[in-house]
Design an enzyme around this catalytic site. Structure first.
Site, PDB file in Angstrom:
ATOM      1  N   LEU A  10       0.832  -1.154  -0.022  1.00 28.71           N
ATOM      2  CA  LEU A  10       0.109  -0.030   0.024  1.00 28.71           C
ATOM      3  C   LEU A  10       0.996   1.252  -0.014  1.00 28.71           C
ATOM      4  O   LEU A  10       1.751   1.381   0.835  1.00 28.71           O
ATOM      5  CB  LEU A  10      -0.880   0.028   1.139  1.00 28.71           C
ATOM      6  CG  LEU A  10      -1.980  -0.944   1.119  1.00 28.71           C
ATOM      7  CD1 LEU A  10      -2.701  -0.799   2.597  1.00 28.71           C
ATOM      8  CD2 LEU A  10      -2.973  -0.796   0.189  1.00 28.71           C
ATOM      9  N   ASP A  11       0.546   2.203  -1.018  1.00 27.47           N
ATOM     10  CA  ASP A  11       1.345   3.358  -0.972  1.00 27.47           C
ATOM     11  C   ASP A  11       1.251   4.138   0.482  1.00 27.47           C
ATOM     12  O   ASP A  11       0.432   3.849   1.311  1.00 27.47           O
ATOM     13  CB  ASP A  11       0.882   4.345  -2.084  1.00 27.47           C
ATOM     14  CG  ASP A  11       1.321   3.772  -3.310  1.00 27.47           C
ATOM     15  OD1 ASP A  11       2.263   2.978  -3.473  1.00 27.47           O
ATOM     16  OD2 ASP A  11       0.699   4.217  -4.327  1.00 27.47           O
ATOM     17  N   PRO A  12       2.153   5.171   0.731  1.00 27.78           N
ATOM     18  CA  PRO A  12       2.291   5.702   2.124  1.00 27.78           C
ATOM     19  C   PRO A  12       0.936   6.413   2.426  1.00 27.78           C
ATOM     20  O   PRO A  12       0.366   6.287   3.556  1.00 27.78           O
ATOM     21  CB  PRO A  12       3.172   6.852   1.912  1.00 27.78           C
ATOM     22  CG  PRO A  12       4.193   6.207   1.125  1.00 27.78           C
ATOM     23  CD  PRO A  12       3.436   5.150   0.017  1.00 27.78           C
ATOM     24  N   LYS A  13      -0.021   7.106   1.525  1.00 28.40           N
ATOM     25  CA  LYS A  13      -0.818   7.789   1.777  1.00 28.40           C
ATOM     26  C   LYS A  13      -2.218   7.093   1.860  1.00 28.40           C
ATOM     27  O   LYS A  13      -3.208   7.391   2.325  1.00 28.40           O
ATOM     28  CB  LYS A  13      -1.255   8.958   0.638  1.00 28.40           C
ATOM     29  CG  LYS A  13      -0.203   9.886   0.475  1.00 28.40           C
ATOM     30  CD  LYS A  13      -0.636  10.978  -0.506  1.00 28.40           C
ATOM     31  CE  LYS A  13       0.426  12.207  -0.430  1.00 28.40           C
ATOM     32  NZ  LYS A  13      -0.121  13.113  -1.719  1.00 28.40           N
ATOM     33  N   VAL A  14      -1.983   5.707   1.296  1.00 25.65           N
ATOM     34  CA  VAL A  14      -3.332   4.908   1.595  1.00 25.65           C
ATOM     35  C   VAL A  14      -3.372   3.981   2.783  1.00 25.65           C
ATOM     36  O   VAL A  14      -2.651   3.578   3.543  1.00 25.65           O
ATOM     37  CB  VAL A  14      -3.132   3.811   0.240  1.00 25.65           C
ATOM     38  CG1 VAL A  14      -4.355   2.635   0.347  1.00 25.65           C
ATOM     39  CG2 VAL A  14      -2.956   4.415  -0.958  1.00 25.65           C
TER      40      VAL A  14
END
Length: 296
Positions: free
Chosen positions: A53-57
């Site tokens: 998962l990307d950092p903002k997700v």
């Protein structure tokens, strides 16, 4: 070789060394960083997570602890579910629901330039795609899709089809395979539970760290004798004389079929290995399960 106790009868040390946490990933850190924090907090040498998962997700990130990290491959093809905000660049056309519905099919995507995989066109299945809420220029979408689908690219393509342009706003993963947002725990929950357990109150930690077999509940099962399990622990495959019975997955409708992935378990439900079913398990002799990952 001592086999593991039944999943529901393990002590906390055994849970920490062969368990899974259904983590609610916070915004900010990467999935890798969160997994490292859990590794340090639980005192394990190794952990693995069920899908980047990307950092903002935010949202559902199963984390496998200790020896359970060996079976991270079970998440490779797991269906994912997301809730995302689609930000249109102009007013939504009157037929926006029909436009969105057209993407509920096999679609083609090329990974973005910043991705860690080779940039080549590939097909991904959108199992379901629906509008939960709609504003003038915003749509709240629920997407159920094949692993490896880029939701950001999906939003971009919907915007092109709508003639307005669009980009992805907030994104949250609601499910990974059989893990969903109905049983998530935060990092704070885990750290608090570890502290309570150190003081003698195990209840909260037992709710958060589940037996690792929970991550295998979607796989068909081959039950093998304890004597066969001890041989598997030494690196042997599963032979017909050691097979007691076969059965469907605990969750879903997967049944044992030749060339399918299966989990071999002892009669009390403890996982022994992941493997591939290569012949009739009811045969009197011969190789039945070829070893992929030893879990004991």
């Amino acid at each position: 070789m001592t086999l593991r106790a039944p999943p529901d009868e393990r002590d906390l040390d055994s849970l920490r060394s062969f368990g899974v946490v259904n983590l609610d990933k916070p915004p900010g850190p990467s999935a890798h960083q969160v997994a490292a924090w859990i590794r340090d907090a639980t005192g394990q040498d190794r952990v693995a997570h069920g899908g980047t998962l990307d950092p903002k997700v935010t949202g559902c990130l199963p984390v496998l602890l200790g020896d359970a990290a060996r079976m991270a491959q079970v998440f490779d093809n797991a269906v994912k579910e997301y809730v995302t905000v689609l930000e249109l660049h102009d007013q939504a056309p009157a037929d926006i629901a029909d436009i969105v519905a057209e993407f509920e099919t096999d679609i083609y995507q090329k990974p973005p330039r910043k991705s860690a995989v080779k940039r080549q066109l590939r097909s991904r299945r959108i199992h379901s795609l629906g509008i939960l809420e709609q504003g003038d220029r915003r749509l709240l979408l629920r997407v159920r899709c094949a692993s490896g689908t880029y939701i950001r690219k999906l939003c971009h393509d919907i915007g092109l089809a709508a003639g307005t342009g669009a980009h992805m706003g907030d994104l949250r993963r609601a499910a990974t395979g059989t893990f969903d947002d109905g049983s998530l725990s935060t990092m704070h929950d885990l750290v608090d539970a570890l502290a309570f357990a150190a003081d003698g109150d195990e209840a909260q930690l037992r709710e958060i760290i589940q037996p690792a077999e929970r991550a295998l509940s979607h796989l068909p099962r081959v039950t093998i004798a304890p004597s066969a399990a001890r041989e598997v622990a030494e690196g042997a495959p599963v032979y017909a004389p050691g097979v007691i019975e076969t059965g469907p997955a605990e969750v879903g409708d997967a049944t044992p079929e030749i060339d399918s992935q299966v989990v071999s378990v002892t009669p009390d439900g403890a996982a022994v290995c992941l493997g591939t079913l290569v012949s009739d398990p009811d045969a009197d002799s011969g190789l039945v399960v070829e070893l992929d990952r030893m879990l004991v």
